[in-house]
Design an enzyme around this catalytic site. Sequence first.
Site: not given
Ligand code: S3P
Length: 428
Positions: A22-23, A27, A95, A166, A168, A314, A345, A388
Amino acid sequence: MIKTVSKNIKGLHGEIVIPSDKSISHRAVMFSSIANGSCIIKNFSSGADCHSTLNLFKNLGVNIDFIDSRTLKIQSDGILTPKTSENILDCGNSGTTMRLVSGILAGKNFNSVLIGDESLSKRPMKRVIEPLTQMGAIIESNDGHAPLKITGQKLKGITYSSKIASAQVKSCILLAGLNADGKTYFSEPYLSRNHTEIMLKYLGANIEVNNDSIVISSSKLEAKDITVVGDISSAAFFISAGLIVPNSDFIIKNIGLNPTRAGIIDVVKRMGGNLEVIDKYVNAGEDVGDLRVRYTDSLKSCTIEGNDIPKLIDELPVIAVLASQANGQTVVKNAEDLRNKESDRIKCLVNELKKTGIDIEETSDGFIINGKSKIKGGVELESYHDHRLAMSFYVAGLISEKEIGINGFEWTKISFPEFEELVCELNN
Ligand code: S3P
């Protein structure tokens, strides 16, 4: 939708291929959309979150076509063009979409409004608004929450030392730095997943990763084909199930094993789990491999803390189920950011797992599990619209004395619509 799961007696056997990360899928679409040229993205995620990203960039004028259900062709000149003057962009439940895209849009010469569903609208956005504001961005929010009204501005580079690890937050700032005057320096307390650094470098960005910081400056990206690897966060449900469902022995193919993501493998080794990496190679800078998972009768507890956390953030809900079958006390600490995910969570997981007979206690920054617990079941668990949690409860159901019902199981569509189908493949 309530899904009922009953005990698996025969064990899980065979071979499965884990779908797309997914990540990395997010991107791949984002970075190809702001790059110049045309490319093919193979093995794109079928999860709803990545489709939120895809639709958002279509609404910014990028040509994105499906060649088949998992293959995309993206064609862009690197310039985003809103379709309407309001430019309201829906991030759904994601997010990653909202936080990364805010870094891309803050420095554009047009305005945007990022909205999300009920859950996303409750998640903290100050963590990206603050650094972007330091870079010169103008963002109005609902007290640090979506909707985010972004008035596009010329940005300037900053030096930012993030308090949280993080990916993100890191990616948002790096993407803003890609389009800012001067250099942007970023550091974080522990290394979070580094897919952004790897992919930006692959596409030609001026990015340098040093021991304790990353430097990025204004760059033009050139589109290149990307094959997305399998998602270790999705594989985690199968790794855990294989270790705790008696008689299991199976292979999981094509899993991304990037060391900044593969914390569950280290933890399983510490727990004495029977897990082998049987083939390993590199794909566009990302480690990939196959895993053999076998039932392990004698798992032992461990402590998960500090720099372990970003590598398996996660996976912690399903690690809780796994730890319930280990002898001794497993302690998870420094994981307070788990409260800011699709659900709280820590609270939701502990409340629901307790109902099954698992001995688990909530702490401010994690949880403590005393194993080995019998999972009694005979209860209905709430998923709190959290994909999850739903899949972690399913894994618990596979070893439960009585059936477990999971309310809101359909939320698995967010990251892993194929989840149950793959469990059935290993059940045959
Ligand atoms: C992610 C980063 C993580 C993860 C999320 C995906 C990403 O979050 O929990 O499911 O793709 O960069 P955080 O950056 O808030 O830790």
